[in-house]
Each structure stands twice: as structure tokens, then as C-alpha cells.
Scaffold this motif. Structure first.
Motif, short mmCIF file in Angstrom:
data_model
loop_
_atom_site.label_atom_id
_atom_site.label_comp_id
_atom_site.label_asym_id
_atom_site.label_seq_id
_atom_site.Cartn_x
_atom_site.Cartn_y
_atom_site.Cartn_z
N TYR A 224 0.85 -1.19 0.00
CA TYR A 224 0.00 0.00 0.00
C TYR A 224 0.89 1.25 0.00
CZ TYR A 224 -3.33 -3.37 2.05
OH TYR A 224 -4.11 -4.47 2.32
N PHE A 225 0.50 2.24 -0.76
CA PHE A 225 1.15 3.55 -0.70
C PHE A 225 0.22 4.53 0.00
CE2 PHE A 225 3.43 1.42 -4.04
CZ PHE A 225 4.73 1.88 -3.91
N LEU A 226 0.79 5.53 0.63
CA LEU A 226 0.01 6.56 1.30
C LEU A 226 0.33 7.91 0.67
CD1 LEU A 226 0.27 4.17 3.44
CD2 LEU A 226 -0.20 5.90 5.16
N ASP A 227 -0.71 8.69 0.43
CA ASP A 227 -0.53 10.04 -0.11
C ASP A 227 -1.82 10.81 0.12
OD1 ASP A 227 0.48 12.31 -1.49
OD2 ASP A 227 1.52 11.03 -2.94
N THR A 228 -1.79 12.11 -0.13
CA THR A 228 -3.00 12.89 -0.03
C THR A 228 -3.84 12.67 -1.29
OG1 THR A 228 -2.00 14.82 -1.08
CG2 THR A 228 -1.80 14.65 1.32
N ALA A 229 -5.07 13.15 -1.26
CA ALA A 229 -5.96 12.98 -2.41
C ALA A 229 -5.41 13.64 -3.65
CB ALA A 229 -7.34 13.54 -2.08
N THR B 159 1.62 2.60 -9.47
CA THR B 159 0.61 2.29 -8.46
C THR B 159 -0.19 3.52 -8.06
OG1 THR B 159 1.99 0.49 -7.60
CG2 THR B 159 0.25 1.33 -6.16
N LEU B 160 0.49 4.63 -7.81
CA LEU B 160 -0.23 5.85 -7.44
C LEU B 160 -1.15 6.30 -8.57
CD1 LEU B 160 2.53 7.87 -5.55
CD2 LEU B 160 0.48 6.84 -4.57
N LEU C 48 -3.45 11.65 4.94
CA LEU C 48 -3.08 10.67 3.92
C LEU C 48 -4.17 9.64 3.68
CD1 LEU C 48 0.63 10.03 4.99
CD2 LEU C 48 -0.28 11.77 3.44
N SER C 49 -4.31 9.26 2.42
CA SER C 49 -5.21 8.19 2.01
C SER C 49 -4.39 6.96 1.66
CB SER C 49 -6.04 8.62 0.79
OG SER C 49 -6.82 9.76 1.07
N ILE C 50 -5.05 5.82 1.68
CA ILE C 50 -4.37 4.56 1.37
C ILE C 50 -4.62 4.21 -0.09
CG2 ILE C 50 -4.25 2.10 1.87
CD1 ILE C 50 -5.20 2.78 4.72
N PHE C 51 -3.55 3.96 -0.83
CA PHE C 51 -3.63 3.56 -2.23
C PHE C 51 -3.18 2.10 -2.32
CE2 PHE C 51 -3.30 8.11 -2.26
CZ PHE C 51 -4.03 8.54 -3.37
N GLY C 52 -4.13 1.22 -2.60
CA GLY C 52 -3.79 -0.20 -2.68
C GLY C 52 -4.99 -1.04 -2.26
N PRO C 53 -4.77 -2.35 -2.13
CA PRO C 53 -3.45 -3.00 -2.18
C PRO C 53 -3.07 -3.49 -3.57
CG PRO C 53 -5.09 -4.60 -1.50
CD PRO C 53 -5.83 -3.30 -1.71
#
Length: 259
Positions: A68-73, A251-252, A175-180
Motif C-alpha cells: 500500500y502507498f500513502l498520499d493525499t488525495a 501504483t499511485l 493521507l489516504s491509502i492507495f492499494g493494495p
């Protein structure tokens, strides 16, 4: 100290790096400030099956990983050259990492370079390279799954030192979760190689995938290892000229568009 390389070895390494003269010089200069180098090759989608067959890789035997990657919207971390990633691994401890990518190793704050937990690595693919600084953290088993499910705070997955790398005024709650992404990985010892080769497949929810081959070495050994890697891949009839992409960017972009 860098190893003195003969022109023939450097020319063989260039068959893997495929960089213009000035860019090759920049790559070699960047390794002088790095702790290690990771050499990577993304295999074209049409060649995934043939490549795995040639290398004798069967992912059905590989342990499962969820990344999983984390980032803002609006992908603030990505825009500021920061990567936050967590990973759960079957039958192993989870982990987290925060990376500065790209970074100029010789311009980093002295406190970071003194930290035993901060490492500098040059990631090199055919036609491109980037210097990365990172702090990794070992977690407990199932820590990532619990955080993703909301059973524990995301902050618990990162150390204060890791969180200090986030762009100014960015809070973990932003941060939001991007994944999996489903990841399978095997390590092999190819014929004719003095190193182990990691073969990693990232599979996305729509069934699309990335197949990456990679090996890590001490920064001072980058040239001879790259030369040997080029030779080994040619022996296995693996194409070095395909379009390259990073797993982070792919992925992002995938989950940002899906969202």
C-alpha cells in the motif's frame, strides 16, 4: 572508495544502463555518495510468461505480499518527492518506509546522513536512474492489516524519524491509502551470475501486472555488477530495450485514477 574500472567493463555496464555520456557520468558520480545501488529492469507485458519460464520462476510457490502507498488525495507527497509505503508479508514481519526521491545525497542534512536508520540508494534502470534516501521500519506481524482495517492508527506504522520526512504541515491524518497491490517475489541465482536476482510481479485489481527483475550491490561494485547483469540477461534472451516504469508511479497513478 570507488573501484577503478577498465573501459571494457564500463562499456559492458553501459549495455545495461543505456545512458548518454553525460548521464552515465552523473550516474557514476551519484554512486560515490550512495550506500548501495539497485539495478532494475521492467519486462514488457508481452514477455512476462516467457521471461518467467526462461528463469524457472513459478510464483505459485512464492509467499503473498500486500503493498500500500500513502498520499493525499491530490498526491502532495508525490509532488514533493516523498514516498510513503507499507507492506504486509505472509509469514514475515510487516514493514514501512518513507523515501525522499529524488534526493541529492551530498546536499542532505547532516543529521540524516549520520542516522544509522537512513540509507541512500541509487535506483538504476535502462535509460534512467534516481538517487533515493529512505528510512525503513520493521513492524509486527499483521500491523499493516489492522491499520488498513481501521483497527489501529496509521501513525503507529511510522516512527517519528520517518514522519519528519513528510512535506511541511502534512499530517498522517491527511493521507489516504492507495492499494493494495498483490505482490509475489522469488529470488534466484541465474547461471553465470555472482549475485541473486529478485523476480517480482505486482498485480493490480484489474489483472494488469508489472514484472521487475532486480539486484542490489554495494555502490562501489555497481559497474562490474551491471556489466555481469547485462550479460546474464542476454544469455536468458531477456530484452533490455523495453519501456521502463517505476512501481511507485504506476501504483499511485492506477489507484488515483480509479478513485
Amino acid at each position: 572508495m570507488q573501484l577503478v574500472q577498465d573501459p571494457a567493463t564500463k562499456a559492458d555496464a553501459q549495455q545495461f544502463w543505456q545512458l548518454p555520456g553525460r548521464e552515465l557520468d552523473r550516474l557514476l558520480a551519484s554512486t560515490r555518495h550512495a550506500d548501495r545501488v539497485e539495478l532494475k529492469l521492467v519486462v514488457p507485458t508481452t514477455a512476462h510468461e516467457a521471461t518467467c519460464a526462461s528463469l524457472g520462476v513459478d510464483f505459485s510457490r512464492a509467499s503473498a505480499r500486500k503493498v500500500y502507498f500513502l498520499d493525499t488525495a491530490d498526491l502532495k507527497l508525490k509532488r514533493h518527492g516523498v514516498v510513503a509505503r507499507v507492506r504486509s508479508v505472509e509469514d514475515r514481519a510487516d514493514d514501512s518506509v518513507v523515501k525522499l526521491r529524488p534526493c541529492a545525497a551530498d546536499d542532505l542534512p547532516a543529521r540524516l546522513r549520520r542516522s544509522k536508520r537512513f540509507g541512500v540508494e541509487v535506483d538504476a534502470m535502462p535509460g534512467q536512474f534516481v538517487c533515493t534516501g529512505a528510512i525503513a521500519r520493521r513492524l509486527g506481524k499483521n500491523d499493516v492489516r489492522k491499520a488498513v482495517r481501521g483497527e489501529r492508527p496509521l501513525r503507529a506504522l511510522f516512527s517519528k524519524e520517518q514522519l519528519a520526512l513528510l512535506p511541511g504541515r502534512t499530517r498522517i491524518g491527511d493521507l489516504s491509502i492507495f492499494g493494495p497491490v498483490d505482490v509475489r517475489r522469488e529470488k534466484i541465482l541465474p547461471l553465470g551470475a555472482d549475485f541473486r536476482l529478485a523476480v517480482e510481479r505486482w498485480t493490480y485489481p484489474d489483472g494488469s501486472s508489472i514484472l521487475e527483475l532486480s539486484t542490489r550491490c554495494a555502490a562501489r561494485a555497481a559497474v562490474p555488477v551491471a556489466a555481469q547483469l547485462a550479460s546474464v540477461l542476454r544469455a536468458y534472451e531477456i530484452d533490455l530495450t523495453g519501456e521502463q516504469q517505476t512501481k511507485t508511479h504506476t501504483t499511485l497513478s492506477y489507484f488515483h485514477c480509479a478513485g
